[in-house]
Write a protein that holds these residues in place. Sequence first.
Motif, PDB file in Angstrom:
ATOM      1  N   LEU A  55       0.848  -1.193   0.000  1.00  0.00           N
ATOM      2  CA  LEU A  55       0.000   0.000   0.000  1.00  0.00           C
ATOM      3  C   LEU A  55       0.886   1.247   0.000  1.00  0.00           C
ATOM      4  N   PRO A  56       0.401   2.361  -0.492  1.00  0.00           N
ATOM      5  CA  PRO A  56       1.193   3.604  -0.410  1.00  0.00           C
ATOM      6  C   PRO A  56       1.273   4.088   1.033  1.00  0.00           C
ATOM      7  N   VAL A  57       2.341   4.790   1.348  1.00  0.00           N
ATOM      8  CA  VAL A  57       2.519   5.302   2.700  1.00  0.00           C
ATOM      9  C   VAL A  57       3.301   6.616   2.650  1.00  0.00           C
ATOM     10  N   ALA A  58       2.937   7.542   3.530  1.00  0.00           N
ATOM     11  CA  ALA A  58       3.675   8.806   3.651  1.00  0.00           C
ATOM     12  C   ALA A  58       4.781   8.626   4.676  1.00  0.00           C
ATOM     13  N   LEU A  59       5.991   8.990   4.286  1.00  0.00           N
ATOM     14  CA  LEU A  59       7.115   8.888   5.204  1.00  0.00           C
ATOM     15  C   LEU A  59       7.237  10.167   6.036  1.00  0.00           C
ATOM     16  N   PRO A  60       7.847  10.085   7.228  1.00  0.00           N
ATOM     17  CA  PRO A  60       7.941  11.260   8.102  1.00  0.00           C
ATOM     18  C   PRO A  60       8.707  12.429   7.500  1.00  0.00           C
ATOM     19  N   ASP A  61       9.590  12.137   6.541  1.00  0.00           N
ATOM     20  CA  ASP A  61      10.383  13.224   5.963  1.00  0.00           C
ATOM     21  C   ASP A  61       9.672  13.922   4.799  1.00  0.00           C
ATOM     22  N   GLY A  62       8.396  13.596   4.605  1.00  0.00           N
ATOM     23  CA  GLY A  62       7.617  14.267   3.572  1.00  0.00           C
ATOM     24  C   GLY A  62       7.521  13.511   2.263  1.00  0.00           C
TER      25      GLY A  62
END
Length: 805
Positions: free
Chosen positions: A729-736
């Motif tokens: 699945l797609p995911v947003a990483l903490p670094d943007g």
Amino acid sequence: MKEATVPGSFDELVRRATTTVAGEGYGPYPYQRRLAEEGLPDLLRAPTGSGKTLAAALPWLYRRRYHPDGEVRRLTPRRLAMVLPQRSLVEQTRMVIADWLDNLGLAGEVGLHVLMGGASTDERSWLLDPASDAILIGTQDMVLSRLLLRGYAEPHARRPMSFGLLHASTQFVFDEVQLMGPALPTSLQLAGLRGVLGTAAPCQSMWMSATVDPGDLRTVDYPGPERVIELGPDDRAGGLRRRLEATRTVQRADVPTDAKRYAAGLAQLLMTEHRPGTRTIVVLNTVARANEVYVALSRLGAVAEVVLLHSRFRPGERAVQAAQALAEPGEAGTIVIATQVLEAGVDVSSRVLITESAPWSSIVQRAGRCNRAGEYDDALLLWLQPPKGRGSHLPYDETDLAHAEAALTDLENAAVTTTALQERPVAEQRPVHPVLRRRDLIDLFDTAPDLSGNDLDVSRWIRDADTITVGVAWRALPDGPADDAAFPAREELCQVPVAELRAVVSTRAVWVFDQTAGAWQRARPGDIRPGGVVLLNAADGGYLPDQGWAPASRTPVTPVEPPLREATDGLDADPLTVVGQWVGLTEHLDDVRRETEKLLGEFGDLGGLTEDQRAAAALAGLYHDVGKAHPVFAASLARAAGDLPAGGPWAKSGRRGVLRHQPPHFRHELVSALMLLEPDSGLLEGVCEPDLVAYLVAAHHGKTRLTIRSAPGESRDLVLGVRPVETTLPVALPDGRHLPALTLRRDVLAVGGDGGEGSGDSWQARACRLRDRADLGPFRVAFLEAVVRVADWRASASYDQETTA
């Protein structure tokens, strides 16, 4: 707790530490002061009763926290690990050191933890705070098995953490070298191999004994002790003089040697020789004979308090027995019937000590429990032969017993000091023990069980075959344990010889935990393995509070209610996910990255690691759970919770319970590693240590490390629930950054050189290359592995304080 203040000198520290309600503390002996000033040596040779426990603990503490030279403080290992030969010494040593720390106002500031296996707050607390100053105390079984990555009575997946952290910034102290057996060459080899293979932070080792020859402390990878400290003339003329000159008169006791009459005869001798108001100790060579004498003496109706003390008690009962044995005798006095547990290290004295013949080094140690401080003018050391019969000399060699008996006969009616006994030349067998080789340690780095589900047995490097044990816990199990029954807690466990437990498997129901199936199963004799833990039905008996392990007893056992309940760590287990609070994956990744960097900062100077290696650990913290962005994991969360909240993907569940995946055995950390190694992810682009990052991510639960294979019963197209081709699945990483849905190919797991077209080396090849690199090696890799796992623990605990590791 007293307020901590900085002592002006080592002498002041010792006086403060040893102050009691009854009076002011005492100063150190000169040799102890030397250790504080010069550092702990490789070998400390000092007689029994000369304060070796203080010599190990307080000089280390002074140099770590109070030495005026900041460089000395920095170079002193942050952790002291005291390795003792007998379980009976552990609790006494802990209580003594606890009093010292409390008197110094350091209780809670300097950790004090016992390594005794089983689920325990002690082991979890030091692992959660590994950069803080701490004192660890444990037997050679518990400590050395952890140093060999096979921690006895330790949850399987946690073993790499203990290994990684103990082999960094630890001062080891091995007490009573003459009793260590195979553990001695193992401890020497580990010291040498740390120097050869390198560590994240330096470790040091000190061996202590009254009788060892420095030439005996030499192995193929350890050149021998460079610094040896012994008592000097100022020690012998000062406060130790009375102890060193204390005598006991040697006499042979007249007891029937017929096995059927032996226990009753010895019991009668005890009634005759014991004096009211004093302590009498008898040391037998086997637990069975100690139990027989205890029962025989109880039948005679002895007025004195009679205490049985050996190694086969649960911790609670053992503590009660030890407290009674060591307490100041009352008006009627105390008779202590013991095995080798009182042979060394225990600070206890007696007017009369009766001992079976034993190797001379053991006789010397046992004599040290008689008139220890020179408090008696008429102290007696009575000796007797074990009863006649096949194997009656066990666990010792018959020749050693004969030599000791000849020496004791020659000393008949002589008043002897401990020093005189130590200096007397008496021949003793020098057994040849297996030596841990470099390639053995390298092979042990792989913690995956063999194809039959068993761990590699390390007992040959730790104990002689007849002394290896397994932990036994009694619970109310009329229908057997549930699959999710908690891992046995330390307070439940009684250590039982492997051979004796195997002998009762056919007559009692015994359960062992199957790591791969994640369930308890009925044990066969071959399932009883050194260092393991098993469950017995309390209704079937096998234990008595005043006698400990009693296989012939059918009296129901009262189960111990464990203070800590910890889930078993089967292959499918993932207790850190079900914390009772919904936590987004992006948030958790950032939290673990931050905790990793924070923990590395707490350690400060890690001269054995490069900046790139430290950065790899932080990056592994950032990426460790990206594999939770997977349809299988999301479906498992939804199934357990009934539905998923809006948003996501999620790292932590808002519901408690057991997470069950479909397909079974699904390991999200394996998916995380595959995502890193997928070129389209770009996650390792420009990274200096890409393979190290991937390994640390895969290993952060201790279940996917060097060898990754299908679980028993998995279909051919699955490896730990992962198919040959997977879509995330797609995911947003903490670094943007936004990581899109990825198509993963499992080819990288292929065994051998190439992992498939375009995938590069196989997983095992990558991991082994890290393990074998000169600038990394097993100790550094495991340390970084532990740091990432601790960071994950800490982050998970911040969401829910009831989280278990």
